[in-house]
Design an enzyme around this catalytic site. Structure first.
Site, PDB file in Angstrom:
ATOM      1  N   PRO A 284       0.837  -1.172   0.000  1.00  0.00           N
ATOM      2  CA  PRO A 284       0.000   0.000   0.000  1.00  0.00           C
ATOM      3  C   PRO A 284       0.879   1.231   0.000  1.00  0.00           C
ATOM      4  O   PRO A 284       1.878   1.293   0.705  1.00  0.00           O
ATOM      5  CB  PRO A 284      -0.768  -0.119   1.310  1.00  0.00           C
ATOM      6  CG  PRO A 284       0.036  -1.032   2.144  1.00  0.00           C
ATOM      7  CD  PRO A 284       0.749  -1.928   1.205  1.00  0.00           C
ATOM      8  N   GLU A 285       0.519   2.176  -0.803  1.00  0.00           N
ATOM      9  CA  GLU A 285       1.200   3.464  -0.799  1.00  0.00           C
ATOM     10  C   GLU A 285       0.292   4.441  -0.062  1.00  0.00           C
ATOM     11  O   GLU A 285      -0.700   4.024   0.528  1.00  0.00           O
ATOM     12  CB  GLU A 285       1.490   3.894  -2.244  1.00  0.00           C
ATOM     13  CG  GLU A 285       2.243   2.811  -3.005  1.00  0.00           C
ATOM     14  CD  GLU A 285       2.536   3.136  -4.461  1.00  0.00           C
ATOM     15  OE1 GLU A 285       2.722   4.323  -4.771  1.00  0.00           O
ATOM     16  OE2 GLU A 285       2.577   2.208  -5.275  1.00  0.00           O
TER      17      GLU A 285
END
Length: 275
Positions: free
Chosen positions: A2-3
DNA sequence: CACGAGACCTGTTCGC
DNA sequence: TGCGAACAGGTCTCGT
């Protein structure tokens, strides 16, 4: 992993409820079960368990890609790395494969840290700001101006893509959003950061912010079995689109490897730099 | 200082 | 069908 947009999506759900779970603030941690010891970065599993139990969750925020659970005495920092995820469910729901840590909360709730690849980590710290002091600016903060970006670019000798992935330079970008932002800004991923023109820097600043805001608006990207719910993956312009036509000019998107990361760009819209 | 390779891990997809 | 290789949203450490 996840960014920033995926972490923000998760944080909002933990804070306000959503994604199938209830809101966390107000609940007390009554017990912890750590099934993969290395998921706990600090302190030791014993110390972690002993100290975290009894604390109340006051708030949930994000800094870069870190989830910050503000407890009444300390803070729980969670980094999901490549495959981590957090879910809130009622205690008694069936354990899932790759569940690494379960926090038993008041009110019959559980917060579960699930992480197939085991890269994710949690820290229990006294001073979260001190722990995260090395992170670069928050790209969506008002304080992050085009002037600040320009100044930070000027004083490095690095290539732009690896630089944007460096969390001490800017906090929150990962492989997807970096490629998307460079494409929007029409900058080659290997361009020397310090040679970008004023116009390129301005475009990059705008592109970083718009791509992140769009990612959040679409609840992040879920390109595989993790981070279900997001739909930004249907709007990638270059990421994982090697050989497909560029939306801008029609030429095939190219894939190269930069800093050991798959890197996608349009060789026509993002031409090699001058000089 | 900047960069590349290797490590840490498991799961999915691709090519033969 | 089966099997190995390549690849995956991240970051750290070490050697050049």
């Amino acid at each position: 992993m996840p960014e920033l947009p995926e972490v923000e999506t998760i944080v909002r759900a933990l804070r306000e409820g959503g994604r199938g779970g209830e809101a966390l603030p107000g609940h007390r941690i009554e017990a912890v079960d750590v099934s993969w010891a290395r998921s706990v970065a600090e302190p030791s599993v014993e110390g972690f368990t002993r100290q975290v139990v009894g604390q109340r969750i006051e708030a949930v925020t994000r800094r870069g890609k870190f989830v910050v659970l503000h407890l009444d005495r300390q803070a729980l920092l969670i980094h999901l790395r490549m495959s981590g995820d957090l879910r809130v469910e009622s205690t008694g729901e069936q354990t899932q494969p790759h569940d690494r840590i379960r926090f038993f909360l008041s009110g019959g709730l559980s917060l579960v840290f699930n992480d197939p690849r085991k890269f994710g980590r949690v820290w229990l710290v006294d001073d979260w700001q001190n722990t995260l002091a090395g992170l670069g600016p928050e790209p969506l903060d008002e304080a992050f101006t085009v002037g600040e970006l320009a100044q930070r670019l000027r004083v490095t000798r690095r290539m732009i893509k690896p630089l944007l992935l460096d969390q001490t330079f800017l906090a929150g970008l990962g492989n997807i959003y970096t490629d998307e932002a460079l494409h929007l800004a029409r900058i080659h991923p290997l361009a020397p950061a310090w040679k970008l023109s004023t116009e390129q820097v301005a475009r990059l600043w705008g592109a970083i912010r718009s791509v992140l805001m769009e990612g959040i608006r679409r609840n992040g990207a879920s390109i595989d079995w993790v981070y279900r719910g997001g739909e930004f993956q249907h709007h990638f312009l270059v990421y994982q689109r090697a050989g497909m036509p560029c939306q801008g000019c029609g030429s095939p998107i190219q894939r190269i490897v930069v800093g050991q990361r798959g890197t996608y760009f349009c060789p026509v819209c993002q031409p090699p730099w001058e000089g």
